[in-house]
Design a protein around this motif. Structure first.
Motif, mmCIF file in Angstrom:
data_model
loop_
_atom_site.group_PDB
_atom_site.id
_atom_site.type_symbol
_atom_site.label_atom_id
_atom_site.label_comp_id
_atom_site.label_asym_id
_atom_site.label_seq_id
_atom_site.Cartn_x
_atom_site.Cartn_y
_atom_site.Cartn_z
ATOM 1 N N THR A 258 0.846 -1.191 0.000
ATOM 2 C CA THR A 258 0.000 0.000 0.000
ATOM 3 C C THR A 258 0.879 1.238 0.000
ATOM 4 O OG1 THR A 258 -1.642 -1.198 1.311
ATOM 5 C CG2 THR A 258 -1.866 1.189 1.211
ATOM 6 N N MET A 259 0.574 2.170 -0.899
ATOM 7 C CA MET A 259 1.314 3.428 -0.976
ATOM 8 C C MET A 259 0.766 4.376 0.091
ATOM 9 S SD MET A 259 1.662 5.693 -4.373
ATOM 10 C CE MET A 259 2.177 7.369 -4.391
ATOM 11 N N THR A 260 1.631 4.884 0.978
ATOM 12 C CA THR A 260 1.180 5.734 2.078
ATOM 13 C C THR A 260 1.602 7.193 1.934
ATOM 14 O OG1 THR A 260 3.120 5.170 3.373
ATOM 15 C CG2 THR A 260 1.159 3.827 3.727
ATOM 16 N N GLU B 132 9.943 5.495 -10.322
ATOM 17 C CA GLU B 132 9.954 4.346 -11.226
ATOM 18 C C GLU B 132 9.668 3.054 -10.473
ATOM 19 O OE1 GLU B 132 10.120 4.383 -14.559
ATOM 20 O OE2 GLU B 132 10.188 6.573 -14.467
ATOM 21 N N CYS B 133 10.151 2.947 -9.233
ATOM 22 C CA CYS B 133 9.854 1.764 -8.411
ATOM 23 C C CYS B 133 8.358 1.672 -8.140
ATOM 24 C CB CYS B 133 10.618 1.805 -7.096
ATOM 25 S SG CYS B 133 12.377 1.467 -7.268
ATOM 26 N N LEU B 134 7.732 2.801 -7.846
ATOM 27 C CA LEU B 134 6.276 2.801 -7.631
ATOM 28 C C LEU B 134 5.555 2.321 -8.886
ATOM 29 C CD1 LEU B 134 5.754 6.153 -5.705
ATOM 30 C CD2 LEU B 134 5.304 3.859 -4.833
ATOM 31 N N LYS B 135 5.993 2.824 -10.032
ATOM 32 C CA LYS B 135 5.369 2.428 -11.292
ATOM 33 C C LYS B 135 5.584 0.937 -11.542
ATOM 34 C CE LYS B 135 5.802 5.250 -14.801
ATOM 35 N NZ LYS B 135 6.333 5.971 -15.988
ATOM 36 N N GLY B 136 6.772 0.442 -11.240
ATOM 37 C CA GLY B 136 7.076 -0.972 -11.422
ATOM 38 C C GLY B 136 6.223 -1.881 -10.552
ATOM 39 N N LEU B 137 5.862 -1.390 -9.371
ATOM 40 C CA LEU B 137 5.001 -2.164 -8.470
ATOM 41 C C LEU B 137 3.524 -2.005 -8.827
ATOM 42 C CD1 LEU B 137 6.797 -1.376 -5.103
ATOM 43 C CD2 LEU B 137 6.686 -3.599 -6.236
ATOM 44 N N GLY B 138 3.207 -1.056 -9.710
ATOM 45 C CA GLY B 138 1.816 -0.853 -10.126
ATOM 46 C C GLY B 138 1.049 0.102 -9.237
ATOM 47 N N LEU B 139 1.754 0.978 -8.526
ATOM 48 C CA LEU B 139 1.101 1.930 -7.632
ATOM 49 C C LEU B 139 1.048 3.311 -8.274
ATOM 50 C CD1 LEU B 139 2.854 0.808 -4.358
ATOM 51 C CD2 LEU B 139 0.431 0.557 -4.866
ATOM 52 N N HIS B 140 -0.133 3.942 -8.205
ATOM 53 C CA HIS B 140 -0.313 5.256 -8.816
ATOM 54 C C HIS B 140 -0.861 6.299 -7.851
ATOM 55 C CE1 HIS B 140 0.442 3.349 -12.668
ATOM 56 N NE2 HIS B 140 -0.447 2.438 -12.338
ATOM 57 N N LYS B 141 -1.698 5.877 -6.882
ATOM 58 C CA LYS B 141 -2.362 6.815 -5.981
ATOM 59 C C LYS B 141 -2.050 6.484 -4.529
ATOM 60 C CE LYS B 141 -6.461 7.292 -8.897
ATOM 61 N NZ LYS B 141 -7.909 7.112 -8.921
ATOM 62 N N ILE B 142 -2.151 7.493 -3.672
ATOM 63 C CA ILE B 142 -1.987 7.280 -2.236
ATOM 64 C C ILE B 142 -3.126 6.391 -1.754
ATOM 65 C CG2 ILE B 142 -1.921 8.395 0.018
ATOM 66 C CD1 ILE B 142 -0.757 10.851 -1.331
ATOM 67 N N ARG B 143 -2.831 5.490 -0.838
ATOM 68 C CA ARG B 143 -3.740 4.502 -0.249
ATOM 69 C C ARG B 143 -4.199 3.442 -1.247
ATOM 70 N NH1 ARG B 143 -5.078 9.158 2.265
ATOM 71 N NH2 ARG B 143 -6.889 9.616 0.994
ATOM 72 N N GLN B 144 -3.569 3.358 -2.406
ATOM 73 C CA GLN B 144 -3.853 2.273 -3.344
ATOM 74 C C GLN B 144 -3.066 1.041 -2.901
ATOM 75 O OE1 GLN B 144 -2.489 2.970 -7.333
ATOM 76 N NE2 GLN B 144 -3.296 1.031 -8.083
ATOM 77 N N SER B 145 -3.715 -0.126 -2.976
ATOM 78 C CA SER B 145 -3.053 -1.381 -2.614
ATOM 79 C C SER B 145 -2.985 -2.293 -3.823
ATOM 80 C CB SER B 145 -3.823 -2.091 -1.500
ATOM 81 O OG SER B 145 -3.761 -1.349 -0.319
ATOM 82 N N VAL B 146 -1.874 -3.014 -3.931
ATOM 83 C CA VAL B 146 -1.726 -4.028 -4.972
ATOM 84 C C VAL B 146 -1.114 -5.269 -4.336
ATOM 85 C CG1 VAL B 146 -1.465 -2.414 -6.907
ATOM 86 C CG2 VAL B 146 0.547 -3.139 -5.658
ATOM 87 N N GLU B 147 -1.354 -6.414 -4.960
ATOM 88 C CA GLU B 147 -0.715 -7.654 -4.528
ATOM 89 C C GLU B 147 0.360 -7.997 -5.539
ATOM 90 O OE1 GLU B 147 -3.290 -10.921 -3.748
ATOM 91 O OE2 GLU B 147 -4.337 -9.869 -2.139
ATOM 92 N N VAL B 148 1.562 -8.220 -5.045
ATOM 93 C CA VAL B 148 2.684 -8.594 -5.902
ATOM 94 C C VAL B 148 3.276 -9.904 -5.398
ATOM 95 C CG1 VAL B 148 3.256 -6.234 -6.589
ATOM 96 C CG2 VAL B 148 4.328 -7.202 -4.572
ATOM 97 N N ILE B 149 3.888 -10.639 -6.315
ATOM 98 C CA ILE B 149 4.539 -11.892 -5.957
ATOM 99 C C ILE B 149 5.851 -11.566 -5.242
ATOM 100 C CG2 ILE B 149 5.564 -14.004 -6.873
ATOM 101 C CD1 ILE B 149 3.590 -13.753 -9.214
ATOM 102 N N ASP B 150 6.165 -12.330 -4.216
ATOM 103 C CA ASP B 150 7.368 -12.098 -3.409
ATOM 104 C C ASP B 150 8.593 -12.642 -4.142
ATOM 105 O OD1 ASP B 150 9.109 -11.509 -1.422
ATOM 106 O OD2 ASP B 150 8.335 -12.951 0.027
ATOM 107 N N THR B 151 9.190 -11.780 -4.992
ATOM 108 C CA THR B 151 10.401 -12.141 -5.726
ATOM 109 C C THR B 151 11.528 -11.205 -5.290
ATOM 110 O OG1 THR B 151 9.921 -10.602 -7.527
ATOM 111 C CG2 THR B 151 9.058 -12.852 -7.757
ATOM 112 N N PRO B 152 12.775 -11.579 -5.531
ATOM 113 C CA PRO B 152 13.888 -10.685 -5.178
ATOM 114 C C PRO B 152 13.789 -9.322 -5.877
ATOM 115 C CG PRO B 152 14.716 -12.876 -5.637
ATOM 116 C CD PRO B 152 13.257 -12.885 -6.001
#
Length: 61
Positions: A9-11, A23-43
């Motif tokens: 979640t972006m805080t 760019e890290c936020l974009k890579g994780l798929g986050l665009h807005k504050i309080r938006q949540s995404v599920e990502v796979i736990d990879t290195p």
């Protein structure tokens, strides 16, 4: 084998941050504050999360 997932979640705002942090936020798929995404736990995802941990909340799913 089931891949572990992380709920991220972006805080804090991305404005005024370093370009690489935005760019890290974009890579994780986050665009807005309080938006949540599920990502796979990879290195790769862990590296992005660690780089911008000060503006994220992370929980295991």
């Amino acid at each position: 084998m089931v891949a572990k997932k992380l709920s991220v979640t972006m805080t804090k705002s991305k404005h005024g941050r370093l370009k690489s942090h935005q760019e890290c936020l974009k890579g994780l798929g986050l665009h807005k504050i309080r938006q949540s995404v599920e990502v796979i736990d990879t290195p790769e995802n862990r590296g992005m999360i660690n780089k911008i941990a000060y503006m994220l909340k992370v929980e295991e799913v």
